[in-house]
Design a protein around this motif. Structure first.
Motif, mmCIF file in Angstrom:
data_model
loop_
_atom_site.group_PDB
_atom_site.id
_atom_site.type_symbol
_atom_site.label_atom_id
_atom_site.label_comp_id
_atom_site.label_asym_id
_atom_site.label_seq_id
_atom_site.Cartn_x
_atom_site.Cartn_y
_atom_site.Cartn_z
ATOM 1 N N LEU A 10 -4.522 15.540 8.527
ATOM 2 C CA LEU A 10 -5.584 16.541 8.447
ATOM 3 C C LEU A 10 -4.991 17.943 8.316
ATOM 4 O O LEU A 10 -4.027 18.133 7.609
ATOM 5 N N GLY A 11 -5.592 18.925 9.000
ATOM 6 C CA GLY A 11 -5.130 20.296 8.814
ATOM 7 C C GLY A 11 -5.455 21.187 9.992
ATOM 8 O O GLY A 11 -5.628 20.722 11.125
ATOM 9 N N SER A 12 -5.593 22.475 9.718
ATOM 10 C CA SER A 12 -5.671 23.478 10.773
ATOM 11 C C SER A 12 -6.921 23.350 11.642
ATOM 12 O O SER A 12 -6.876 23.629 12.842
ATOM 13 N N VAL A 13 -8.043 22.941 11.056
ATOM 14 C CA VAL A 13 -9.258 22.790 11.856
ATOM 15 C C VAL A 13 -9.039 21.758 12.956
ATOM 16 O O VAL A 13 -9.343 21.983 14.128
ATOM 17 N N HIS A 14 -8.490 20.619 12.589
ATOM 18 C CA HIS A 14 -8.251 19.575 13.588
ATOM 19 C C HIS A 14 -7.076 19.927 14.498
ATOM 20 O O HIS A 14 -7.024 19.467 15.648
ATOM 21 N N GLY A 15 -6.135 20.721 14.002
ATOM 22 C CA GLY A 15 -5.098 21.220 14.877
ATOM 23 C C GLY A 15 -5.680 22.041 16.015
ATOM 24 O O GLY A 15 -5.281 21.902 17.177
ATOM 25 N N LEU A 16 -6.654 22.882 15.694
ATOM 26 C CA LEU A 16 -7.321 23.705 16.705
ATOM 27 C C LEU A 16 -8.323 22.907 17.525
ATOM 28 O O LEU A 16 -8.579 23.228 18.691
ATOM 29 N N ALA A 17 -8.901 21.882 16.929
ATOM 30 C CA ALA A 17 -9.905 21.080 17.642
ATOM 31 C C ALA A 17 -9.321 20.412 18.876
ATOM 32 O O ALA A 17 -10.034 20.194 19.861
ATOM 33 N N SER A 18 -8.033 20.094 18.830
ATOM 34 C CA SER A 18 -7.418 19.411 19.964
ATOM 35 C C SER A 18 -7.420 20.268 21.229
ATOM 36 O O SER A 18 -7.980 19.859 22.251
ATOM 37 N N PRO A 19 -6.827 21.476 21.227
ATOM 38 C CA PRO A 19 -6.884 22.283 22.456
ATOM 39 C C PRO A 19 -8.283 22.795 22.781
ATOM 40 O O PRO A 19 -8.645 22.879 23.966
ATOM 41 N N LEU A 20 -9.072 23.121 21.773
ATOM 42 C CA LEU A 20 -10.424 23.608 22.047
ATOM 43 C C LEU A 20 -11.258 22.534 22.747
ATOM 44 O O LEU A 20 -11.976 22.816 23.712
ATOM 45 N N GLY A 21 -11.162 21.307 22.274
ATOM 46 C CA GLY A 21 -11.907 20.216 22.884
ATOM 47 C C GLY A 21 -11.374 19.817 24.239
ATOM 48 O O GLY A 21 -12.100 19.262 25.067
ATOM 49 N N ALA A 22 -10.090 20.110 24.480
ATOM 50 C CA ALA A 22 -9.480 19.777 25.772
ATOM 51 C C ALA A 22 -9.815 20.811 26.837
ATOM 52 O O ALA A 22 -10.118 20.466 27.982
ATOM 53 N N PHE A 23 -9.764 22.090 26.465
ATOM 54 C CA PHE A 23 -9.937 23.156 27.444
ATOM 55 C C PHE A 23 -11.395 23.558 27.658
ATOM 56 O O PHE A 23 -11.726 24.169 28.679
ATOM 57 N N PHE A 24 -12.263 23.226 26.693
ATOM 58 C CA PHE A 24 -13.656 23.661 26.767
ATOM 59 C C PHE A 24 -14.590 22.489 26.419
ATOM 60 O O PHE A 24 -14.200 21.590 25.676
ATOM 61 N N PRO A 25 -15.819 22.515 26.912
ATOM 62 C CA PRO A 25 -16.757 21.395 26.667
ATOM 63 C C PRO A 25 -17.428 21.480 25.299
ATOM 64 O O PRO A 25 -18.646 21.479 25.174
ATOM 65 N N ILE A 26 -16.610 21.525 24.256
ATOM 66 C CA ILE A 26 -17.118 21.678 22.892
ATOM 67 C C ILE A 26 -17.113 20.333 22.190
ATOM 68 O O ILE A 26 -16.052 19.706 22.058
ATOM 69 N N PRO A 27 -18.251 19.853 21.721
ATOM 70 C CA PRO A 27 -18.253 18.607 20.943
ATOM 71 C C PRO A 27 -17.357 18.741 19.716
ATOM 72 O O PRO A 27 -17.305 19.799 19.074
ATOM 73 N N HIS A 28 -16.666 17.668 19.385
ATOM 74 C CA HIS A 28 -15.687 17.718 18.301
ATOM 75 C C HIS A 28 -16.314 18.166 16.973
ATOM 76 O O HIS A 28 -15.727 18.985 16.247
ATOM 77 N N GLY A 29 -17.481 17.638 16.667
ATOM 78 C CA GLY A 29 -18.119 18.010 15.406
ATOM 79 C C GLY A 29 -18.468 19.483 15.340
ATOM 80 O O GLY A 29 -18.399 20.103 14.269
ATOM 81 N N VAL A 30 -18.831 20.060 16.469
ATOM 82 C CA VAL A 30 -19.143 21.489 16.515
ATOM 83 C C VAL A 30 -17.900 22.317 16.232
ATOM 84 O O VAL A 30 -17.945 23.313 15.502
ATOM 85 N N VAL A 31 -16.761 21.906 16.811
ATOM 86 C CA VAL A 31 -15.507 22.619 16.537
ATOM 87 C C VAL A 31 -15.229 22.623 15.037
ATOM 88 O O VAL A 31 -14.937 23.661 14.436
#
Length: 402
Positions: free
Chosen positions: A268-289
């Motif tokens: 994949l790429g940068s969006v999914h690279g960022l989705a990993s820490p964002l989804g880990a540290f905050f209650p953000i649904p993956h699709g929303v990220v």
């Protein structure tokens, strides 16, 4: 154009089409009759097709044990399920639900034969013990159109909080033996779910298409998946039971499946690279990220390549996607590369607004957390981004969607 070498990893048997859920009971008997059925909280039991499935299970003497998953799977949840059912003589695991359900089912199927903890094998945070398999047979039946988990070899496991993580349990034998993709199952999804999941699938298709590991095989699939999104996403999001809505859900079920196939092969790429820490540290649904970052991440990638790598093939690929979004056939043949790049970013921003994808701040993300997010974003997904982004460029993506 020269065809370069490439390899394609194992894929599941795939049954696609409206109404194909009816084939599930008979297909289960190919693997056994003692079934661990993993579902979401209540959507399956409340669905129109559940009564008929139960009747078919009874007629075929299929014994069901049901386990429910209500959120993104954690190591604790997976370990609890494995401990609970290890000695239940389970012959086949069936997951019916969204990406979280399928990932949980995939991980449980992988560990039931052995009874050990998923932390033995979880990438990056586990004990580093090699998983050798084999998993129990696993049948995946997605009820959302987003993650494409029905076609991949990894189960994403999450732990939310200050020291949280989103990591993969990954092995070839975790690939489902069978994926049944029935677009009629999407009827229960809300507009917000269709929006977030659809942007996830679209992100996966775009990122795998411009991945540094992309090849002719995956490009052909990704482009067909992107075409399906262009044709059906908005109709699916608008909902209802009209001819257009049914058409749209069918297209998005297909697009999601294809996105799973392509991401599993080339990354994949940068969006999914960022989705990993964002989804880990905050209650953000993956699709929303994915939905909230896609437009800005695409713009930053394009800008960086124009400045540092103007001959990068991904610019041509992004331009091609921009042309696919154009309805005017005459304009498609005349538009310059830069204008089609600009149009791609414009449409992605318009969709983000129209679909009402929330911003990062809605989930507690602040500028003070940017350094930590950026320091944790350079995992496997970021490695296949078409250009290596600088920290300040990643910060721009986050800041624009704060």
């Amino acid at each position: 154009m020269k065809l370069n070498q490439f390899e394609i990893s194992i894929l599941p048997q795939i049954i696609f089409g409206a109404g194909t859920i009816k084939k599930l009971p008979e297909k289960i008997t190919n693997y056994g009759k003692k079934v661990l059925l993993i579902t979401g909280d209540s959507s399956l039991s409340k669905s129109d097709y559940w009564t008929q499935l139960q009747s078919d299970f009874f007629d075929l003497k299929i014994e069901l044990i049901v386990f429910k998953v209500s959120d993104e799977p954690s190591a604790k949840l997976v370990d609890q399920a494995v401990s609970k059912f290890q000695y239940s003589s389970i012959e086949v695991v069936v997951g019916i639900g969204g990406g979280s359900v399928l990932d949980a089912a995939k991980a449980i199927a992988g560990l039931l034969p052995f009874g050990n903890s998923i932390m033995d094998h979880l990438e990056g945070v586990g004990k580093g013990i090699e998983y050798l398999g084999s998993a129990l047979p696993f049948i995946a039946v997605p009820t959302t159109a987003g993650t494409g988990s029905e076609a991949t070899k990894n189960a994403v496991i999450s732990e939310r909080g200050e020291n949280g993580y989103k990591k993969s349990f990954r092995h070839e034998t975790l690939v489902p033996k069978l994926a049944i993709v029935d677009s009629e199952l999407l009827i229960s999804c809300s507009a917000a779910q269709i929006a977030a999941n659809g942007m996830d699938a679209f992100t996966q298709l775009i990122e795998s298409y411009v991945s540094t590991k992309a090849n002719h095989f995956t490009d052909a699939l990704a482009l067909d998946g992107i075409k399906a999104v262009v044709e059906g996403f908005i109709f699916a999001w608008q909902g209802g039971n009209t001819k257009d809505a049914i058409f749209g859900r069918n297209k998005m079920a297909y697009a999601s499946l294809i996105s799973g196939i392509t991401l599993a092969q080339v990354g994949l790429g940068s969006v999914h690279g960022l989705a990993s820490p964002l989804g880990a540290f905050f209650p953000i649904p993956h699709g929303v990220v994915c939905g909230t970052l896609l437009a800005e991440a695409t713009r930053v990638n394009i800008t960086a390549m124009n400045q540092r790598e103007p001959k990068n093939i991904a610019l041509e690929k992004y331009s091609h996607i921009g042309k696919m979004l154009l309805e005017d056939e005459v304009l498609k043949s005349k538009i310059t590369q830069q204008k089609s790049l600009d149009y791609l970013v414009q449409v992605l921003h318009e969709w983000t607004t129209m679909l009402k994808i929330p911003k990062l701040s809605n989930y507690g993300v602040t500028k003070q957390k940017f350094d930590k997010i950026i320091s944790e974003c350079r995992g496997s997904s970021m490695q296949t981004n078409p250009i290596v982004l600088l920290d300040n460029e990643i910060e721009v993506i986050l800041n624009k969607r704060l």
